[in-house]
Design a protein around this motif. Structure first.
Motif, PDB file in Angstrom:
ATOM      1  N   ALA A  73       0.828  -1.208   0.000  1.00 27.13           N
ATOM      2  CA  ALA A  73       0.000   0.000   0.000  1.00 27.13           C
ATOM      3  C   ALA A  73       0.859   1.253   0.000  1.00 27.13           C
ATOM      4  CB  ALA A  73      -0.934  -0.007   1.219  1.00 27.13           C
ATOM      5  N   VAL A  74       1.990   1.226   0.710  1.00 25.26           N
ATOM      6  CA  VAL A  74       2.902   2.371   0.705  1.00 25.26           C
ATOM      7  C   VAL A  74       3.469   2.589  -0.692  1.00 25.26           C
ATOM      8  CG1 VAL A  74       5.133   3.191   1.563  1.00 25.26           C
ATOM      9  CG2 VAL A  74       3.471   2.244   3.153  1.00 25.26           C
ATOM     10  N   PHE A 134       2.137   1.667  -3.635  1.00 28.80           N
ATOM     11  CA  PHE A 134       1.107   2.161  -4.545  1.00 28.80           C
ATOM     12  C   PHE A 134       0.657   3.574  -4.193  1.00 28.80           C
ATOM     13  CE2 PHE A 134       0.597  -2.396  -5.506  1.00 28.80           C
ATOM     14  CZ  PHE A 134       0.776  -2.308  -6.868  1.00 28.80           C
ATOM     15  N   LEU A 135       0.690   3.917  -2.926  1.00 28.12           N
ATOM     16  CA  LEU A 135       0.419   5.293  -2.542  1.00 28.12           C
ATOM     17  C   LEU A 135       1.512   6.207  -3.073  1.00 28.12           C
ATOM     18  CD1 LEU A 135      -1.396   7.228  -0.898  1.00 28.12           C
ATOM     19  CD2 LEU A 135       0.140   6.811   1.026  1.00 28.12           C
ATOM     20  N   GLY A 136       2.733   5.702  -3.085  1.00 28.59           N
ATOM     21  CA  GLY A 136       3.837   6.477  -3.625  1.00 28.59           C
ATOM     22  C   GLY A 136       3.702   6.736  -5.108  1.00 28.59           C
ATOM     23  N   ALA A 158       0.996   7.484  -6.496  1.00 23.95           N
ATOM     24  CA  ALA A 158       0.057   8.597  -6.608  1.00 23.95           C
ATOM     25  C   ALA A 158       0.597   9.879  -5.989  1.00 23.95           C
ATOM     26  CB  ALA A 158      -1.266   8.224  -5.932  1.00 23.95           C
ATOM     27  N   VAL A 159       1.356   9.754  -4.904  1.00 20.09           N
ATOM     28  CA  VAL A 159       1.794  10.925  -4.157  1.00 20.09           C
ATOM     29  C   VAL A 159       3.152  11.422  -4.630  1.00 20.09           C
ATOM     30  CG1 VAL A 159       2.431  11.763  -1.867  1.00 20.09           C
ATOM     31  CG2 VAL A 159       0.445  10.300  -2.139  1.00 20.09           C
TER      32      VAL A 159
END
Length: 133
Positions: A95-96, A98-100, A102-103
């Motif tokens: 999750a970190v 995949f969040l990266g 986007a972020v």
């Protein structure tokens, strides 16, 4: 495995048919949907072909017998680790990552080593320590 490969063959024909219909309906102006449907049909064809090829090698299973009982397929389904924390950490680090995406890439750089450590930890959980087989 007759049911499985027939199911994927039907899905393959359906996806190709819908892809052609979608292409005609949009005048072949919108390529993403057509390509996506054709790729989905190709994937269904690959999975169905693999299942068909495997069914030829293995022969009939108890599931293929219309007169078979549920007890014909009983047995060991594999080993599942009941008290493992590694899947949680693997999901969290994934999750970190995949969040990266986007972020920001800095979060991907932080998450990739955590993802690798979690994957290796889960794979080798029963080869080291007190749970070693």
């Amino acid at each position: 495995m007759k049911v499985e490969y027939k199911l994927f063959a039907i899905l393959c024909v359906f996806c190709f048919g819908v892809g052609i219909w979608y292409g005609i309906w949009t005048g072949w102006e919108e390529p993403v949907g057509v390509v996506g449907l054709f790729l989905t049909g190709g994937l269904c064809a690959m999975i169905g072909g693999f299942v068909w090829w495997t069914a030829r090698k293995l022969g009939p299973r108890p599931d293929d017998d219309p007169q078979g009982n549920i007890s014909d397929v009983e047995g060991d389904y594999g080993f599942f680790s009941p008290h493992s924390w590694w899947p949680f950490f693997l999901g969290l680090s994934g999750a970190v990552v995949f969040l990266g995406l986007a972020v920001g890439w800095w979060l991907v750089i932080i998450g990739m080593p955590l993802l690798a450590i979690s994957a290796v930890g889960w794979v080798f959980e029963y080869f080291r320590g007190e749970n070693a087989i």
